[in-house]
Design a protein around this motif. Structure first.
Motif, mmCIF file in Angstrom:
data_model
loop_
_atom_site.group_PDB
_atom_site.id
_atom_site.type_symbol
_atom_site.label_atom_id
_atom_site.label_comp_id
_atom_site.label_asym_id
_atom_site.label_seq_id
_atom_site.Cartn_x
_atom_site.Cartn_y
_atom_site.Cartn_z
ATOM 1 N N UNK A 45 51.671 38.216 53.541
ATOM 2 C CA UNK A 45 50.790 38.495 52.409
ATOM 3 C C UNK A 45 51.580 38.713 51.117
ATOM 4 N N UNK A 46 52.576 39.552 51.169
ATOM 5 C CA UNK A 46 53.359 39.873 49.968
ATOM 6 C C UNK A 46 54.074 38.635 49.430
ATOM 7 N N UNK A 47 54.609 37.829 50.319
ATOM 8 C CA UNK A 47 55.296 36.603 49.902
ATOM 9 C C UNK A 47 54.328 35.620 49.247
ATOM 10 N N UNK A 48 53.128 35.496 49.828
ATOM 11 C CA UNK A 48 52.148 34.538 49.320
ATOM 12 C C UNK A 48 51.424 35.018 48.069
ATOM 13 N N UNK A 49 51.098 36.327 48.003
ATOM 14 C CA UNK A 49 50.223 36.823 46.943
ATOM 15 C C UNK A 49 50.825 37.957 46.110
ATOM 16 N N UNK A 50 52.035 38.354 46.387
ATOM 17 C CA UNK A 50 52.640 39.528 45.759
ATOM 18 C C UNK A 50 52.783 39.475 44.249
ATOM 19 N N UNK A 51 52.873 38.294 43.665
ATOM 20 C CA UNK A 51 52.988 38.177 42.205
ATOM 21 C C UNK A 51 51.639 37.951 41.533
ATOM 22 N N UNK A 52 50.540 37.982 42.307
ATOM 23 C CA UNK A 52 49.205 37.728 41.756
ATOM 24 C C UNK A 52 48.442 39.028 41.554
ATOM 25 N N UNK A 53 47.701 39.095 40.447
ATOM 26 C CA UNK A 53 46.791 40.214 40.214
ATOM 27 C C UNK A 53 45.740 40.239 41.321
ATOM 28 N N UNK A 54 45.259 41.434 41.635
ATOM 29 C CA UNK A 54 44.186 41.591 42.599
ATOM 30 C C UNK A 54 42.989 42.208 41.874
ATOM 31 N N UNK A 55 41.892 41.446 41.844
ATOM 32 C CA UNK A 55 40.680 41.838 41.128
ATOM 33 C C UNK A 55 39.605 42.281 42.116
ATOM 34 N N UNK A 56 38.795 43.256 41.701
ATOM 35 C CA UNK A 56 37.716 43.738 42.557
ATOM 36 C C UNK A 56 36.636 42.679 42.759
ATOM 37 N N UNK A 57 36.283 41.962 41.726
ATOM 38 C CA UNK A 57 35.236 40.944 41.849
ATOM 39 C C UNK A 57 35.781 39.689 42.518
ATOM 40 N N UNK A 58 36.761 39.066 41.904
ATOM 41 C CA UNK A 58 37.267 37.782 42.401
ATOM 42 C C UNK A 58 37.771 37.884 43.838
ATOM 43 N N UNK A 59 38.532 38.920 44.160
ATOM 44 C CA UNK A 59 39.224 38.966 45.445
ATOM 45 C C UNK A 59 38.525 39.805 46.515
ATOM 46 N N UNK A 60 37.648 40.734 46.101
ATOM 47 C CA UNK A 60 36.936 41.539 47.100
ATOM 48 C C UNK A 60 35.432 41.305 47.054
ATOM 49 N N UNK A 61 34.966 40.604 46.023
ATOM 50 C CA UNK A 61 33.554 40.273 45.941
ATOM 51 C C UNK A 61 32.661 41.397 45.445
ATOM 52 N N UNK A 62 33.231 42.443 44.856
ATOM 53 C CA UNK A 62 32.420 43.531 44.310
ATOM 54 C C UNK A 62 31.719 43.057 43.038
ATOM 55 N N UNK A 63 30.538 43.589 42.816
ATOM 56 C CA UNK A 63 29.826 43.286 41.580
ATOM 57 C C UNK A 63 29.924 44.488 40.650
ATOM 58 N N UNK A 64 29.476 44.315 39.426
ATOM 59 C CA UNK A 64 29.521 45.387 38.423
ATOM 60 C C UNK A 64 30.947 45.795 38.071
ATOM 61 N N UNK A 65 31.872 44.865 38.155
ATOM 62 C CA UNK A 65 33.276 45.127 37.833
ATOM 63 C C UNK A 65 33.717 44.278 36.641
ATOM 64 N N UNK A 66 32.800 44.028 35.732
ATOM 65 C CA UNK A 66 33.110 43.174 34.606
ATOM 66 C C UNK A 66 33.767 43.976 33.483
ATOM 67 N N UNK A 67 34.207 43.275 32.463
ATOM 68 C CA UNK A 67 34.826 43.911 31.314
ATOM 69 C C UNK A 67 33.773 44.659 30.508
ATOM 70 N N UNK A 68 34.257 45.604 29.709
ATOM 71 C CA UNK A 68 33.393 46.424 28.859
ATOM 72 C C UNK A 68 33.754 46.184 27.402
#
Length: 156
Positions: free
Chosen positions: A75-98
């Motif tokens: 995981x760290x080798x494949x994704x370690x340099x990538x940002x992790x977002x609540x919406x894009x990567x976990x599918x949470x809603x209501x996590x947009x910018x303000x």
């Protein structure tokens, strides 16, 4: 426990911002923003909404953590340099910018989400502040490069 922060792109007095849960201190999020994010990339970052963790690359959709199905031991080798977002990567809603229309409103939002640090890019320059109320960075915008230089001087 995370060191929470808020990251904003400011156009005049208007701030478009997101929450970031992990590693909000200068030596991590501050350094990454200063070294890897210009105005254009900062706008892309904020457009994707709230973050779990900031990394040098915005990246692509990926498992939220190594515990997620088939993330595997690399995981760290494949994704370690990538940002992790609540919406894009976990599918949470209501996590947009303000959006806040004054710096004071942005500070209120920052304090309201429990963020200790905030980062603002304005006219191509990164600034930093904190919500502690008792430091040189408290409740104002200080050029990030200057704040990082001060930290480096203290560490030497």
């Amino acid at each position: 426990m995370g060191t929470r922060s808020r990251i904003a792109v400011m156009h005049g007095p208007v701030a478009k911002s997101i929450y970031c849960h992990w590693d909000g201190y200068l030596e991590h999020n501050g350094a990454i923003l200063q070294e890897h994010y210009d105005s254009s990339k900062a706008n892309e970052l904020v457009a994707l909404g709230d973050l779990s963790s900031l990394r040098p690359d915005i990246g692509v959709k990926h498992p939220f953590s190594c515990l997620d199905a088939d993330a595997g031991s690399d995981y760290e080798e494949r994704y370690g340099n990538m940002c992790t977002f609540y919406d894009r990567d976990r599918g949470e809603t209501e996590c947009t910018w303000s959006v806040d229309h004054t710096f004071e409103d942005f500070l209120d939002r920052t304090k309201g989400c429990g963020a200790e640090f905030y980062y603002v890019i304005k006219d191509g320059v990164w600034y930093v502040g904190d919500t502690y109320g008792s430091t040189e960075l408290s409740n104002k915008l200080t050029p990030l490069a200057e704040a990082m230089q001060a930290v480096e001087t203290v560490d030497q």
